[in-house]
Structures are given as C-alpha cells and as structure tokens.
Design a protein around this motif. Structure first.
Motif, PDB file in Angstrom:
ATOM      1  N   GLY A 219       0.810  -1.221   0.000  1.00  0.00           N
ATOM      2  CA  GLY A 219       0.000   0.000   0.000  1.00  0.00           C
ATOM      3  C   GLY A 219       0.836   1.259   0.000  1.00  0.00           C
ATOM      4  O   GLY A 219       0.363   2.331   0.399  1.00  0.00           O
ATOM      5  N   GLU A 220       2.068   1.156  -0.493  1.00  0.00           N
ATOM      6  CA  GLU A 220       2.998   2.289  -0.474  1.00  0.00           C
ATOM      7  C   GLU A 220       2.464   3.507  -1.223  1.00  0.00           C
ATOM      8  O   GLU A 220       2.638   4.652  -0.777  1.00  0.00           O
ATOM      9  CB  GLU A 220       4.337   1.834  -1.072  1.00  0.00           C
ATOM     10  CG  GLU A 220       5.417   2.899  -1.108  1.00  0.00           C
ATOM     11  CD  GLU A 220       6.705   2.364  -1.708  1.00  0.00           C
ATOM     12  OE1 GLU A 220       7.232   3.006  -2.636  1.00  0.00           O
ATOM     13  OE2 GLU A 220       7.165   1.304  -1.249  1.00  0.00           O
ATOM     14  N   ASN A 221       1.824   3.283  -2.363  1.00  0.00           N
ATOM     15  CA  ASN A 221       1.338   4.406  -3.164  1.00  0.00           C
ATOM     16  C   ASN A 221       0.131   5.115  -2.541  1.00  0.00           C
ATOM     17  O   ASN A 221      -0.266   6.184  -3.000  1.00  0.00           O
ATOM     18  CB  ASN A 221       0.981   3.933  -4.578  1.00  0.00           C
ATOM     19  CG  ASN A 221       2.211   3.579  -5.394  1.00  0.00           C
ATOM     20  OD1 ASN A 221       3.236   4.264  -5.303  1.00  0.00           O
ATOM     21  ND2 ASN A 221       2.129   2.509  -6.176  1.00  0.00           N
ATOM     22  N   TRP A 222      -0.437   4.526  -1.508  1.00  0.00           N
ATOM     23  CA  TRP A 222      -1.513   5.184  -0.765  1.00  0.00           C
ATOM     24  C   TRP A 222      -0.950   6.129   0.292  1.00  0.00           C
ATOM     25  O   TRP A 222      -1.690   6.912   0.884  1.00  0.00           O
ATOM     26  CB  TRP A 222      -2.418   4.149  -0.093  1.00  0.00           C
ATOM     27  CG  TRP A 222      -3.386   3.484  -1.034  1.00  0.00           C
ATOM     28  CD1 TRP A 222      -3.086   2.824  -2.171  1.00  0.00           C
ATOM     29  CD2 TRP A 222      -4.803   3.437  -0.894  1.00  0.00           C
ATOM     30  NE1 TRP A 222      -4.227   2.341  -2.758  1.00  0.00           N
ATOM     31  CE2 TRP A 222      -5.299   2.696  -1.990  1.00  0.00           C
ATOM     32  CE3 TRP A 222      -5.701   3.922   0.057  1.00  0.00           C
ATOM     33  CZ2 TRP A 222      -6.661   2.454  -2.171  1.00  0.00           C
ATOM     34  CZ3 TRP A 222      -7.063   3.666  -0.114  1.00  0.00           C
ATOM     35  CH2 TRP A 222      -7.528   2.949  -1.227  1.00  0.00           C
ATOM     36  N   ARG A 223       0.367   6.040   0.540  1.00  0.00           N
ATOM     37  CA  ARG A 223       0.968   6.839   1.607  1.00  0.00           C
ATOM     38  C   ARG A 223       1.912   7.922   1.093  1.00  0.00           C
ATOM     39  O   ARG A 223       2.527   8.625   1.883  1.00  0.00           O
ATOM     40  CB  ARG A 223       1.725   5.912   2.565  1.00  0.00           C
ATOM     41  CG  ARG A 223       0.839   4.908   3.296  1.00  0.00           C
ATOM     42  CD  ARG A 223       1.601   4.162   4.363  1.00  0.00           C
ATOM     43  NE  ARG A 223       2.640   3.290   3.804  1.00  0.00           N
ATOM     44  CZ  ARG A 223       2.437   2.028   3.444  1.00  0.00           C
ATOM     45  NH1 ARG A 223       1.235   1.484   3.594  1.00  0.00           N
ATOM     46  NH2 ARG A 223       3.413   1.295   2.940  1.00  0.00           N
ATOM     47  N   ILE A 224       2.054   8.063  -0.222  1.00  0.00           N
ATOM     48  CA  ILE A 224       2.922   9.108  -0.760  1.00  0.00           C
ATOM     49  C   ILE A 224       2.251  10.469  -0.580  1.00  0.00           C
ATOM     50  O   ILE A 224       1.033  10.536  -0.379  1.00  0.00           O
ATOM     51  CB  ILE A 224       3.250   8.856  -2.248  1.00  0.00           C
ATOM     52  CG1 ILE A 224       1.968   8.874  -3.097  1.00  0.00           C
ATOM     53  CG2 ILE A 224       3.984   7.531  -2.425  1.00  0.00           C
ATOM     54  CD1 ILE A 224       2.220   8.715  -4.580  1.00  0.00           C
ATOM     55  N   PRO A 225       3.029  11.577  -0.605  1.00  0.00           N
ATOM     56  CA  PRO A 225       2.440  12.906  -0.412  1.00  0.00           C
ATOM     57  C   PRO A 225       1.281  13.164  -1.379  1.00  0.00           C
ATOM     58  O   PRO A 225       1.374  12.937  -2.572  1.00  0.00           O
ATOM     59  CB  PRO A 225       3.618  13.847  -0.708  1.00  0.00           C
ATOM     60  CG  PRO A 225       4.827  13.039  -0.356  1.00  0.00           C
ATOM     61  CD  PRO A 225       4.496  11.628  -0.751  1.00  0.00           C
ATOM     62  N   GLY A 226       0.177  13.639  -0.825  1.00  0.00           N
ATOM     63  CA  GLY A 226      -1.020  13.928  -1.613  1.00  0.00           C
ATOM     64  C   GLY A 226      -2.034  12.812  -1.599  1.00  0.00           C
ATOM     65  O   GLY A 226      -3.234  13.061  -1.758  1.00  0.00           O
ATOM     66  N   ALA A 227      -1.597  11.575  -1.434  1.00  0.00           N
ATOM     67  CA  ALA A 227      -2.499  10.426  -1.407  1.00  0.00           C
ATOM     68  C   ALA A 227      -2.968  10.192   0.041  1.00  0.00           C
ATOM     69  O   ALA A 227      -2.332  10.667   0.990  1.00  0.00           O
ATOM     70  CB  ALA A 227      -1.773   9.198  -1.945  1.00  0.00           C
ATOM     71  N   PRO A 228      -4.060   9.449   0.223  1.00  0.00           N
ATOM     72  CA  PRO A 228      -4.847   8.759  -0.816  1.00  0.00           C
ATOM     73  C   PRO A 228      -5.936   9.630  -1.449  1.00  0.00           C
ATOM     74  O   PRO A 228      -6.517   9.245  -2.444  1.00  0.00           O
ATOM     75  CB  PRO A 228      -5.467   7.596  -0.049  1.00  0.00           C
ATOM     76  CG  PRO A 228      -5.681   8.136   1.326  1.00  0.00           C
ATOM     77  CD  PRO A 228      -4.526   9.071   1.579  1.00  0.00           C
ATOM     78  N   ASP A 296       0.893  10.559  -9.066  1.00  0.00           N
ATOM     79  CA  ASP A 296       1.680  11.581  -9.755  1.00  0.00           C
ATOM     80  C   ASP A 296       2.596  10.997 -10.823  1.00  0.00           C
ATOM     81  O   ASP A 296       3.614  11.600 -11.176  1.00  0.00           O
ATOM     82  CB  ASP A 296       2.490  12.387  -8.742  1.00  0.00           C
ATOM     83  CG  ASP A 296       3.414  11.511  -7.871  1.00  0.00           C
ATOM     84  OD1 ASP A 296       3.343  10.261  -8.008  1.00  0.00           O
ATOM     85  OD2 ASP A 296       4.183  12.075  -7.084  1.00  0.00           O
ATOM     86  N   TYR A 297       2.226   9.841 -11.361  1.00  0.00           N
ATOM     87  CA  TYR A 297       3.035   9.211 -12.415  1.00  0.00           C
ATOM     88  C   TYR A 297       3.118  10.169 -13.609  1.00  0.00           C
ATOM     89  O   TYR A 297       2.094  10.718 -14.041  1.00  0.00           O
ATOM     90  CB  TYR A 297       2.402   7.893 -12.839  1.00  0.00           C
ATOM     91  CG  TYR A 297       3.239   7.091 -13.817  1.00  0.00           C
ATOM     92  CD1 TYR A 297       4.152   6.143 -13.362  1.00  0.00           C
ATOM     93  CD2 TYR A 297       3.112   7.281 -15.193  1.00  0.00           C
ATOM     94  CE1 TYR A 297       4.910   5.397 -14.255  1.00  0.00           C
ATOM     95  CE2 TYR A 297       3.870   6.551 -16.090  1.00  0.00           C
ATOM     96  CZ  TYR A 297       4.767   5.606 -15.609  1.00  0.00           C
ATOM     97  OH  TYR A 297       5.524   4.873 -16.502  1.00  0.00           O
ATOM     98  N   PRO A 298       4.318  10.404 -14.161  1.00  0.00           N
ATOM     99  CA  PRO A 298       4.468  11.372 -15.269  1.00  0.00           C
ATOM    100  C   PRO A 298       3.594  11.016 -16.476  1.00  0.00           C
ATOM    101  O   PRO A 298       3.591   9.883 -16.950  1.00  0.00           O
ATOM    102  CB  PRO A 298       5.968  11.263 -15.617  1.00  0.00           C
ATOM    103  CG  PRO A 298       6.611  10.745 -14.381  1.00  0.00           C
ATOM    104  CD  PRO A 298       5.604   9.827 -13.744  1.00  0.00           C
ATOM    105  N   GLY A 299       2.840  11.998 -16.961  1.00  0.00           N
ATOM    106  CA  GLY A 299       2.032  11.798 -18.161  1.00  0.00           C
ATOM    107  C   GLY A 299       0.765  10.997 -17.945  1.00  0.00           C
ATOM    108  O   GLY A 299       0.129  10.570 -18.903  1.00  0.00           O
ATOM    109  N   LEU A 300       0.382  10.787 -16.672  1.00  0.00           N
ATOM    110  CA  LEU A 300      -0.820   9.996 -16.403  1.00  0.00           C
ATOM    111  C   LEU A 300      -2.062  10.675 -16.965  1.00  0.00           C
ATOM    112  O   LEU A 300      -2.936  10.019 -17.532  1.00  0.00           O
ATOM    113  CB  LEU A 300      -0.966   9.775 -14.899  1.00  0.00           C
ATOM    114  CG  LEU A 300      -2.027   8.766 -14.447  1.00  0.00           C
ATOM    115  CD1 LEU A 300      -1.724   7.386 -15.006  1.00  0.00           C
ATOM    116  CD2 LEU A 300      -2.115   8.715 -12.927  1.00  0.00           C
ATOM    117  N   ALA A 301      -2.120  12.010 -16.832  1.00  0.00           N
ATOM    118  CA  ALA A 301      -3.241  12.769 -17.402  1.00  0.00           C
ATOM    119  C   ALA A 301      -2.862  14.244 -17.459  1.00  0.00           C
ATOM    120  O   ALA A 301      -2.648  14.868 -16.426  1.00  0.00           O
ATOM    121  CB  ALA A 301      -4.510  12.588 -16.565  1.00  0.00           C
TER     122      ALA A 301
END
Length: 577
Positions: A219-228, A296-301
């Motif tokens: 669940g690391e990507n749920w804890r990055i800055p700005g998430a969840p 925040d993956y580059p180019g996601l949208a």
C-alpha cells in the motif's frame, strides 16, 4: 354540420391508428390508442443472449476503464477513485434492475427513452432522447480521440489519419446486418474480458514483488504525499463524473431490447449476470491500479496526453512486448466502445423517428434496409465524430477530458430518467390493478425504494461533481462541460411542450348547428406547463411481448440441455456465454 369537440365526444375508430381520429386534448395523457413501436419491416431481432450480454459489457469496459481510470487517479487519488467507483457502481446496479423490469415487459426500440416518453412525460422523453443520441454521437468522437491517445504509445504521426480510417471501419460494420455487429462485439468483448483477467493476475504479482525493481509495493502508493485523497473534496467529487463515464453503457442493454431474441428469458439473464461481471472487473482492476500506480506518475493525465494505467502496470513487469500487447488490446477496446456507441446512437435516432403518435425526429431516420439497418440514422450519428479533429488545436488529452465530462453527465441524466420512468411505471401498474405476478421479471427487493433512490442519489452526483470547476478557482470551460446539458435539456423540454400546444393553422373548422350548442359552455382550458402521463390511463398492454414459437422452442431446447447428461457443461456454458 358536424358537432364541436366541446359539445360531443368523437368516436375513435379502432381500425385507425392516426391521432387525427380523436381529440387528444380531451383524453388523459398516455391514453392515446397508438400503434406498436416496432414495425414488422423495421429492426430485426437478430441478437442472441450471449451477444446482448457482451454488447452491454462492450459499452462499459472500454475507454472509461482503460483510460478514464488514469484521469481519476491523477485528479482524485487511489482512495477517491475506489470509493467513487463503488458508489456509482451500486447506483448503476439498482438502475439496471429497474430498467430490466421494463425492458423485459416491453422490449421495444428506443428502450428507456421510449419508457420516459410513455410513462413519465412525452416532452421530457423528447429532450432525453435527443440528449442521449447526442451522448452516443459524442461518445464516438470521444473514442476516436482516445484512439489517438493510445497510438501515442508508439508514434505521433498524423493521428487524425488513423481516426478517419477507424471512422470508416465503424460505419462499415454498422451498415451490415445486426448479427454481424453482434458477433464482432462478442469477440472483441471476449478479448477484453480475458485481458482484464490477465491484468488482475499480473497486477497482484507486480504488487507482491514481481516487477523491475523486485520490490514489494503493498500500500505504499496510498501513503505518498497527496495520497490517498488528491485535491481534497474537489478531487473526490470530480471522480464521480469519470466514474459515470466509465459505467455508462450498462443502460444500453435496453437499447438492444428491440432486437433481442426471446426477451422474456434473455433480458432478465442479462440484467442478473452482466453487472456482476462488470463490477467484479472494475473494482478489482481499480484497486490494483491504485496500489501499483502512483497518482503523480508522469504523463498519467494532462492536456496533451493520457496514459493508460493498464499499460503502466504491464511495463512494470519489465517487458515492453507485454506493454505493447496491452496497448493493442486497449486500442481494440476503444474501437469496440466506439462501435457500440455508434450502434446505440443509431437505434436511439431510429426510435425517435418511430415514436407514436407524433414522431420526434424526421421520418427519414425510420427508413431501414431489408436487413433492418437504419442507414440515414447511422450516417447522421456518425457525422458528429468530426469533433475528434478538434484535438489538433487543443490537444488530445484536454479534448478527451471535456468529452468525457459531457458523456458522463449525459449518462447520469439517463439513469435519472430510468428512475423516473420506473417510478411512474410501477405506480401505473399498481394503480390499474395489475398483479405483480404478471410482470415477466421483477426485482422484488427494490420495491418500493429503488426508483426514488436512483433519482435522488444521481441528482446529488450531478450537483456536486462540478465542485472543482468552481472552487478554489472558477474554470468556465470545465463548468460548461459539467453542466451544459442541464439547460439544453430544459430548453428542449419547453420547446417540445410549446410546439405540441401550437394550433394547427390549416385545420378544418366545423361550426355546430344552433340545436347542438351546449346550454353550459365548457370552461376555457388552462395552459398546462407540463405533460405528465396519467398513470391511471396509460395503456399497459401495448407492446407487451408475447412469446412466439421460436421462443418456446429455444426455451425447450435449453431446458432439455440442462436436464440431460451433460447438464454441468451446459450450465457452465450458459453462465459464461
């Protein structure tokens, strides 16, 4: 001299179907003796249960899932995406059950648009039908724009050329027999279903460590800055419209009702099983996307591009070949969704032109070939796709986001309309003393709360999802993309209501004889600002499906297979197919 309509009622000739044989103003709305919606020489019932099931899946598992989830993740974060899709999914499930009741009882062309006209309000049905036709036509443009985004994975070479080729292909497919369309959709949808199953397996493997970095993600990507929750409440609310765009198309199973074999058996089966498959695929896929892909993956949208999270996950296993395969599947899915939207839009326009007693579109759109293809309606629907070429000026990603908002809100309006039609249909059924056992299919657990639940919750979504376009900064273009369809619907409703109230300029005037003048003239009619259908007078027997010989033979063959020696195989076959 003939008597005045005010002094004596006109006698309606049962052999005549034209509205001129009666005085419509003297009868309750909904009581007009009109002919069936489907004519023998019109659309053909050429779609089987497996094809109808896959058509409904094709309309939902497409650009909304493969590309829309990227926009949802970037704007709302993984938690907002999962919660919003789950809430919208439940609303759509209940909506589908309500539609299933009406589509099984009255399998006609136009489906919920026809039900809104018949059970709720003819003027509202007119506005809804044209709105949904525009929704489908814009969806074709949206899918062609999405194809440009998918192709950016390989090349930036003249994306509009590919759009032209895809447009020609879609029109050609829809100009053939409906069985050919259904078979193509079946196999394209089967490919998508298989791919999503493979994605779920790979997504689990990537999360537990089978990736390029050999790292457990959890669940690391749920804890990055700005998430969840990205963007606070505004980001959360904005995901609702992308979720509605993604789930849009489930209501299309009713659009196919007029061309479905044995609807008494097949429509309930489609309603019961299709959405469970969709909700399973959606929620599992969305959960894995939120776990494996950072928001925040580059180019996601962004304005110029939108990258599919599915392709990103396939790249994480370290294979460009796998990523290219996934992107190829997404491209075929985009074509499938565009094919489906073009089919549905064509049938809606055909339904408008065959509405009784007064057509709501030019009669030319009711013309069909011997194969049952409404070619004029097909050409008119496909012509709106020229919108996709606007990507050359404002960027494919930005254009696709705007089109996605418009289609998402239109889907929500369709769900509200299904709720309204079901509400009035159920009231009419009970009010006229019809037994609930007479319903060919009844979602018993949704009585009586189902219709008001769908109407109120969906209206709430329409109101709050544009939050981000107003707060903290007002964005005129985004605001318009969220709410433009509401005033358009209102204007079309009022316009049709006014048109129907206009007197006929060339009508023959018959003056009554002196002896026929009533002693007490009737009170002058008041101008009504609505045309709600009278639930006590609406004809509940017209267009009810009567099982024919072929339906009976099919039922007997199915029962024989399920009771024979290979019943396990056939049980599995009917569940899957």
């Amino acid at each position: 001299m003939s008597s005045s309509p005010a002094s004596s009622p006109k006698i309606v000739d049962p052999e005549r179907n034209d509205a001129a044989s009666l005085e419509a103003e003297d009868l309750p709305i909904g009581a007009l003796p009109v002919p069936p919606v489907d004519e023998h020489h019109g659309l053909h019932r050429g779609l089987s249960a497996r094809q109808v099931s896959m058509i409904a899946i094709a309309g939902t598992i497409g650009t909304g899932l493969f590309l829309g989830t990227g926009s949802s993740l970037a704007h709302g974060g993984p938690a907002s995406m999962l919660i919003c899709y789950a809430l919208v999914g439940f609303i759509v499930w209940v909506t589908l059950l309500l539609l299933g009741e009406m589509a099984t009882q009255y399998p006609v062309a136009g489906s919920f648009n026809a039900y809104a006209t018949r059970f709720f309000s003819p003027s509202y049905g007119f506005a809804l039908s044209w709105n949904y036709w525009f929704n489908d036509a814009v969806s074709v443009a949206s899918d062609l724009t999405a194809a440009q985004l998918v192709l950016q994975f390989w090349t930036d070479w003249n994306p509009w050329v590919i759009s032209v080729l895809f447009w020609v292909f879609l029109v050609a497919v829809n100009a053939t027999h409906v069985r050919a369309y259904g078979e193509l959709e079946y196999w394209l949808s089967s490919l998508k279903v298989i791919t999503i199953v493979v994605f779920i397996i790979i997504g689990i493997l990537v999360n537990v460590g089978v990736n390029q970095e050999h790292r457990y993600i959890g669940g690391e990507n749920w804890r990055i800055p700005g998430a969840p929750f990205v963007g606070g409440f505004g980001g959360f609310a904005k995901v609702f419209v992308t979720a509605s765009f993604a789930f849009g198309g489930t209501e299309s199973l009713g659009i196919t009702a007029g061309e479905t074999k044995n609807p008494s058996r097949n429509m309930p089966r489609v309603v019961k099983f299709v959405f469970w498959r969709i909700i399973l695929f959606y929620l599992l896929s969305i959960l894995l996307i939120g776990l494996n892909v950072p928001w925040d993956y580059p180019g996601l949208a962004n304005k110029s591009t939108t990258t599919s999270p599915f392709t990103i996950v396939f790249k994480q296993i370290g294979s460009n070949v796998s990523a290219s395969f996934m992107n190829t599947v997404i491209l075929t899915s985009v074509l499938s969704a565009g094919n489906h939207a073009l089919f549905a839009g064509t049938r809606v326009l055909y339904g408008l032109s065959t509405t009784s007693p007064q057509p709501q579109a030019p009669r030319i759109f009711a013309w069909t070939t011997k194969s049952g293809i409404p070619v004029p309606a097909l050409l008119a629907t496909s012509s709106v796709s020229i919108l996709c070429f606007g990507s050359s000026f404002i960027g494919s990603g930005q254009l696709w986001n705007w089109l996605q908002n418009i289609v998402g809100v239109s889907n929500q309006i369709a769900w509200v309309s299904i709720g309204l039609a079901s509400w009035r249909f159920r009231k009419a059924w009970v009010r006229q003393g019809r037994s609930l056992s007479e319903l060919k299919y009844r979602a018993a657990w949704t009585w009586p709360w189902g219709p008001p639940f769908v109407v109120l919750t969906t209206l709430s979504l329409i109101i709050i999802q544009g939050w981000s376009s107003v707060i903290p900064h007002f964005s005129a273009v985004d605001f318009v993309s969220f709410y433009i369809e509401i005033p358009v619907m209102l204007v079309m409703y009022i316009a049709w209501l006014a048109i129907k109230r206009l007197p006929t300029l060339n009508a023959e005037v018959n003056f009554p004889a002196p002896s026929e003048v009533p002693l007490h003239p009737p009170a002058p009619r008041r101008l009504r600002w609505h045309d709600l259908v009278d639930t006590a007078a609406v004809d509940l027997t017209r267009d009810e499906h009567k099982d024919d010989v072929n339906d009976t033979i099919e039922d007997q063959e199915r029962d024989r297979r399920l009771q024979g020696r290979g019943w396990v195989f056939w049980k599995l076959f009917y569940f899957v197919a």
